[in-house]
Every structure is written in C-alpha cells, then in structure tokens.
Design a protein around this motif. Sequence first.
Motif, PDB file in Angstrom:
ATOM      1  N   GLY A 123       0.684  -1.255   0.037  1.00 28.86           N
ATOM      2  CA  GLY A 123      -0.004   0.027   0.188  1.00 28.86           C
ATOM      3  C   GLY A 123       0.662   1.244   0.013  1.00 28.86           C
ATOM      4  O   GLY A 123       0.378   2.410   0.414  1.00 28.86           O
ATOM      5  N   ASP A 124       2.032   1.105  -0.523  1.00 32.23           N
ATOM      6  CA  ASP A 124       2.921   2.420  -0.457  1.00 32.23           C
ATOM      7  C   ASP A 124       2.757   2.865  -1.733  1.00 32.23           C
ATOM      8  O   ASP A 124       3.493   2.810  -2.661  1.00 32.23           O
ATOM      9  CB  ASP A 124       4.487   1.700  -0.334  1.00 32.23           C
ATOM     10  N   ILE A 125       1.819   3.813  -1.893  1.00 32.83           N
ATOM     11  CA  ILE A 125       1.470   4.528  -2.818  1.00 32.83           C
ATOM     12  C   ILE A 125       2.462   5.422  -3.730  1.00 32.83           C
ATOM     13  O   ILE A 125       2.634   5.720  -4.768  1.00 32.83           O
ATOM     14  CB  ILE A 125      -0.067   5.154  -3.201  1.00 32.83           C
ATOM     15  N   ALA A 126       3.087   6.086  -2.704  1.00 31.28           N
ATOM     16  CA  ALA A 126       4.391   7.301  -3.206  1.00 31.28           C
ATOM     17  C   ALA A 126       5.291   6.422  -3.779  1.00 31.28           C
ATOM     18  O   ALA A 126       5.650   6.715  -4.845  1.00 31.28           O
ATOM     19  CB  ALA A 126       4.889   7.742  -1.872  1.00 31.28           C
ATOM     20  N   THR A 127       5.644   5.429  -3.468  1.00 31.47           N
ATOM     21  CA  THR A 127       6.922   4.525  -3.965  1.00 31.47           C
ATOM     22  C   THR A 127       6.048   3.925  -5.253  1.00 31.47           C
ATOM     23  O   THR A 127       7.094   4.058  -6.212  1.00 31.47           O
ATOM     24  CB  THR A 127       7.390   3.291  -3.028  1.00 31.47           C
ATOM     25  N   SER A 128       5.261   3.385  -5.382  1.00 31.21           N
ATOM     26  CA  SER A 128       4.346   2.742  -6.395  1.00 31.21           C
ATOM     27  C   SER A 128       4.606   3.488  -7.718  1.00 31.21           C
ATOM     28  O   SER A 128       5.064   3.323  -8.670  1.00 31.21           O
ATOM     29  CB  SER A 128       3.230   2.127  -6.230  1.00 31.21           C
ATOM     30  N   GLY A 129       3.966   4.978  -7.313  1.00 35.47           N
ATOM     31  CA  GLY A 129       3.931   6.052  -8.357  1.00 35.47           C
ATOM     32  C   GLY A 129       5.308   6.482  -8.844  1.00 35.47           C
ATOM     33  O   GLY A 129       5.462   6.820 -10.123  1.00 35.47           O
ATOM     34  N   LEU A 130       6.492   6.572  -7.966  1.00 31.66           N
ATOM     35  CA  LEU A 130       7.562   7.174  -8.211  1.00 31.66           C
ATOM     36  C   LEU A 130       8.456   6.241  -9.112  1.00 31.66           C
ATOM     37  O   LEU A 130       8.958   6.879 -10.168  1.00 31.66           O
ATOM     38  CB  LEU A 130       8.394   7.368  -6.989  1.00 31.66           C
ATOM     39  N   VAL A 131       8.059   4.839  -8.990  1.00 30.77           N
ATOM     40  CA  VAL A 131       8.981   4.024  -9.885  1.00 30.77           C
ATOM     41  C   VAL A 131       8.494   3.958 -11.306  1.00 30.77           C
ATOM     42  O   VAL A 131       9.405   3.459 -12.363  1.00 30.77           O
ATOM     43  CB  VAL A 131       8.989   2.596  -9.196  1.00 30.77           C
ATOM     44  N   ASP A 132       7.122   4.324 -11.576  1.00 24.74           N
ATOM     45  CA  ASP A 132       6.773   4.473 -12.827  1.00 24.74           C
ATOM     46  C   ASP A 132       7.683   5.408 -13.954  1.00 24.74           C
ATOM     47  O   ASP A 132       8.037   4.895 -15.111  1.00 24.74           O
ATOM     48  CB  ASP A 132       5.371   4.932 -13.072  1.00 24.74           C
ATOM     49  N   GLY A 133       8.034   6.431 -13.138  1.00 20.76           N
ATOM     50  CA  GLY A 133       9.091   7.395 -14.061  1.00 20.76           C
ATOM     51  C   GLY A 133      10.496   6.533 -14.450  1.00 20.76           C
ATOM     52  O   GLY A 133      11.044   6.805 -15.352  1.00 20.76           O
ATOM     53  N   TRP A 134      10.936   5.839 -13.159  1.00 22.53           N
ATOM     54  CA  TRP A 134      12.012   5.407 -13.455  1.00 22.53           C
ATOM     55  C   TRP A 134      11.985   4.229 -14.757  1.00 22.53           C
ATOM     56  O   TRP A 134      13.050   3.937 -15.365  1.00 22.53           O
ATOM     57  CB  TRP A 134      12.622   4.473 -12.129  1.00 22.53           C
ATOM     58  N   ALA A 135      10.985   3.547 -14.446  1.00 21.51           N
ATOM     59  CA  ALA A 135      10.562   2.588 -15.655  1.00 21.51           C
ATOM     60  C   ALA A 135      10.579   3.064 -16.740  1.00 21.51           C
ATOM     61  O   ALA A 135      11.202   2.599 -17.992  1.00 21.51           O
ATOM     62  CB  ALA A 135       9.084   1.905 -15.255  1.00 21.51           C
ATOM     63  N   ASP A 136      10.048   4.086 -16.977  1.00 16.40           N
ATOM     64  CA  ASP A 136       9.885   5.026 -18.297  1.00 16.40           C
ATOM     65  C   ASP A 136      11.277   5.477 -19.001  1.00 16.40           C
ATOM     66  O   ASP A 136      11.682   4.988 -19.832  1.00 16.40           O
ATOM     67  CB  ASP A 136       9.029   6.126 -18.437  1.00 16.40           C
ATOM     68  N   GLU A 137      12.053   5.572 -17.871  1.00 18.32           N
ATOM     69  CA  GLU A 137      13.465   6.331 -18.366  1.00 18.32           C
ATOM     70  C   GLU A 137      14.253   4.963 -18.711  1.00 18.32           C
ATOM     71  O   GLU A 137      15.053   5.181 -19.642  1.00 18.32           O
ATOM     72  CB  GLU A 137      14.207   6.801 -17.085  1.00 18.32           C
TER      73      GLU A 137
END
Length: 151
Positions: A123-137
């Motif tokens: 349920g760590d939505i902050a980390t979950s959302g943050l890693v999306d940008g790392w995946a895209d990069e």
Amino acid sequence: MPQQNQPAVVDALNALLADSYALYLKTKNYHWHVQGPRFRQLHLLFDEQAAQILATTDLIAERVRKNGAVTLRSIGEVGRRQTIRDDDAEKVDADTMVRNLAADNETLLAQIKAAKAAAEEQGDIATSGLVDGWADETEQRIWFLKATLDG
C-alpha cells in the motif's frame, strides 16, 4: 506521514539502488573507453545515460529513508548486493558495450518492477507512483541502445 517498516519495499529499493550504482559505473566505464566509428555518438549517449541513472540513485535512497530504514552505505555493500556484473575487460568493442548495457538496463527494469510490486502489495502508493518514471526512463535507455544496433 511517511511509510514505516516495510521490509519488502526497502529490500527491493536497496537492491535497485545497488544495481543502479553498478550500472552507472559500467556505463561510465564504457563512456570512457568506447572506440570506433561511432565514438562520438556512443560517447555522448553513454554519458547522458550515466547521468540519468546517477540522478535516480538519490531518489531511490530517499524513498528508503522515507520508509524509516537505512540504505546502502558503501561501495562494498553495493558490490555484495548488485546483480549487474562489472566489466573489467581491458578492451570491449562498441557493439558489445551497447548489447551489455541494453541487457543490464533490462535487468534494472525487472528490479524496478519488483519494487513496484512490493510497494503496491504494502500500500505504499508514493513508491509505487515514483517508480513509474524510473521504468519509463529505463525503457527509453533500452530503446536508444538497441536502436544504435539496428543501423
């Protein structure tokens, strides 16, 4: 209030951090040692990608700290945790460098997906959302690397 005591998330982030440092150094190594007809193109590409990877390391470490845990403290700890292997070869041809970095970025992408899965499970939505940008990069780095081989 920050998330606290999420060992699965912290472990996934610290694994990602170790591999990010390993990939950063390998990318810089190739930046310093690339040779051949595509020298300028690859020299600049590797430098750009290394800078992007290094910038992400601080964000990863800060997520660990925001989760109330400690992060990696030394090169030795990076070495013990990394799954991306170093390349100590004295001479590596440019195409091999590109293929190695593409494969290593794919390994990093798998680490990012593992961190996202752990964060979502906790349920760590902050980390979950943050890693999306790392995946895209990371996906963009893979694309750019592979596109240099399609010529």
